[in-house]
Enzyme design. Structure first.
Site, PDB file in Angstrom:
ATOM      1  N   CYS A   1      50.566 -28.748 -34.764  1.00 51.11           N
ATOM      2  CA  CYS A   1      50.230 -27.912 -35.121  1.00 51.11           C
ATOM      3  C   CYS A   1      49.436 -28.506 -36.656  1.00 51.11           C
ATOM      4  CB  CYS A   1      51.418 -27.069 -35.911  1.00 51.11           C
ATOM      5  SG  CYS A   1      51.181 -25.058 -36.744  1.00 51.11           S
TER       6      CYS A   1
ATOM      7  N   HIS B   1      54.242 -25.495 -31.161  1.00 51.83           N
ATOM      8  CA  HIS B   1      55.940 -26.458 -31.253  1.00 51.83           C
ATOM      9  C   HIS B   1      57.151 -27.055 -29.793  1.00 51.83           C
ATOM     10  CE1 HIS B   1      54.462 -26.922 -35.386  1.00 51.83           C
ATOM     11  NE2 HIS B   1      54.049 -25.822 -35.384  1.00 51.83           N
TER      12      HIS B   1
END
Length: 489
Positions: free
Chosen positions: A338, A435
């Site tokens: 991310c 994630h």
């Protein structure tokens, strides 16, 4: 109306999250339809809960995701109606019922609380639908009486919703008698009468040695003790929501693969690393500011961040950019997750000042990509396919920004037919917006094998379930759970 009980702590990080999860599992084992609730949470470790009737999802604290798992139910945005995600020393992004509400400095946030309380009470009603019991987790401490007039997280909520409170004291940090008795002393009578008793958490050794302590607390407060909980080793397996836990995570014994993780100032979703920590052949080292990235690390993982540009600048101030380049020259591998993925590129631009006053920053240059921050936030659970290893993976996305560039032609995954992430030409550096990647057992095993390490054999989800069962059993042994549940109203 549904019955409820609330756990509040004498301070932060006293173990409320784990205790609520364990009590939720204990209630579920008794056949009760139990739900977790936390009116207000502050954490950059978020999870995604689906929003019925809408595409994508909403954000809640990772703790409530875990507690929902303990209850055996799907997480709901109403289990944590207000989530604060710190992005500077004085301000945070405010998430209300799963969606971005805005940003607020600490002082300004206090004026928002009356409006947010209505959302809290609305979610409170929705969580209770069809439930037998709600176990509520407070935030911080009710003894912060300077915040009491506009409180929505502790006694402000408990008195408004008429929920009895069990106070939690942490004996591991010392001064537990004073912290419990002191809370009794300074609380106003209206709040004090909400407390039906207390429990002591994180005791090491012979519990009977604290008998005199219980007697002393009873003398000062008149409160009953629901029990003394020992140090719960299984709690180390569970995802953590508060970055304060990183201060206690020490490197373990030397293993086949050392994974170094720089602790960013606004680190987010660092529980991405938990499945790697569970692997017998993997040592995960969290590197604090002022420390160097270890030269013997085979893999460096740059985790998520709530403030990509700010953390990128701090990354350089720590000299980690030089350590990272040396790691690459030695043939080391790098993964960016991310915000960490965004940092690996050539530039990160923020033309609208979404993250702050700095509009552009030079990236670490390990991937030929660039990122432009955009106002719309992507929040969703995803099922994807790993392009590197040809295995299915499940995870979630919570991010701002769009990333493009030549290395995106070598994506890390395909999500709903759309390519995600980027990979270097030699395959030793990759990044992704997803994630939870390492939580996919087959992917993790294949990835570790590619690094020359025997992985697999760990069913991470099953490990969490076993930990919840073990914690529940410990609470049944050391607490009077019948009395706690009976105190709910």
């Amino acid at each position: 109306m549904v019955r409820a009980i609330m756990l509040q702590g004498t301070g932060s990080d006293v173990g409320k999250t784990v205790l609520v999860a364990g009590l939720c599992r204990a209630a579920r084992n008794r056949g009760l339809k139990v739900r977790p609730f936390k009116p207000q949470n502050m954490s950059n470790n978020a999870a995604v809960a689906d929003i019925p009737g809408e595409p994508g999802g909403g954000e809640i604290g990772r703790a409530q995701w875990l507690q929902a798992m303990a209850c055996g139910v799907a997480p709901s945005i109403h289990m944590n109606p207000v989530l604060l995600k710190p992005q500077s020393d004085v301000g945070a992004q405010v998430i209300v019922q799963g969606k971005v509400f805005g940003e607020a400095r600490a002082r300004d946030y206090q004026t928002l609380k009356p409006r947010l309380f209505e959302a809290v009470l609305d979610s409170w009603k929705k969580v209770g639908e069809g439930a037998d019991l709600i176990i509520v987790e407070g935030a911080g401490s009710p003894a912060e009486i300077n915040l009491r007039p506009r409180d929505i997280a502790n006694m402000g909520f408990a008195t408004r919703a008429d929920v009895p409170v069990v106070l939690v004291g942490d004996i591991d940090r010392g001064g537990v008698i004073a912290s419990v008795a002191g809370t009794h002393l300074i609380l106003p009578e209206e709040d004090r009468r909400m407390i039906v008793g207390y429990l002591i958490n994180k005791f090491r050794g012979d519990v009977t040695l604290f008998d005199d302590g219980i007697a002393a607390i009873e003398k000062f407060t008149g409160w009953r003790c629901f029990g003394v909980v020992p140090w719960l080793k299984a709690a180390a397996i569970l995802p953590s929501e508060d970055s304060v836990v990183l201060e206690r995570l020490a490197a373990g014994e030397s293993r086949a693969l050392k994974v170094a993780v720089p602790v960013l100032g606004r680190i987010a979703n660092f529980d991405d690393l938990d499945p790697l920590r569970a692997e017998p052949q993997v040592e995960v080292v969290f590197v604090r500011p002022g420390e160097r990235l270890p030269q013997d690390a085979g893999l460096i993982v740059i985790p998520g961040s709530k403030s990509t540009i700010g953390d990128l600048m701090k990354f350089r101030e720590n000299g980690w950019d030089r350590d990272l380049l040396e790691h690459r020259r030695r043939g080391g591998h790098v993964v960016g997750l991310c915000g960490g993925y965004q940092m690996l590129g050539r530039t990160v631009r923020d033309p609208e000042g979404i993250e702050g006053s700095v509009r552009e920053a030079e990236g670490l240059g390990l991937l030929d990509i660039e990122t432009v921050m955009e106002p719309e936030k992507t929040v969703r659970n995803v099922t994807a396919h790993s392009t590197h290893f040809g295995v299915p993976v499940e995870g979630y996305e919570i991010h701002l920004g769009k990333t493009t560039g030549p290395d995106c032609l070598r994506p890390a995954a395909v999500i709903d037919g759309v390519e995600d992430g980027a990979t270097s030409a030699d395959g030793k550096v990759f990044g992704t917006y997803m994630h939870g990647l390492f939580g996919a057992d087959r992917f993790r095993a294949r990835f570790l094998e590619s690094l020359g390490v025997r992985g697999g054999g760990v069913d991470y989800r099953a490990e969490i379930e076993r930990a919840l069962d073990e914690i529940s059993a410990q609470l049944e042994t050391h607490l009077d759970c019948d009395a706690i549940f009976a105190a709910a109203r």
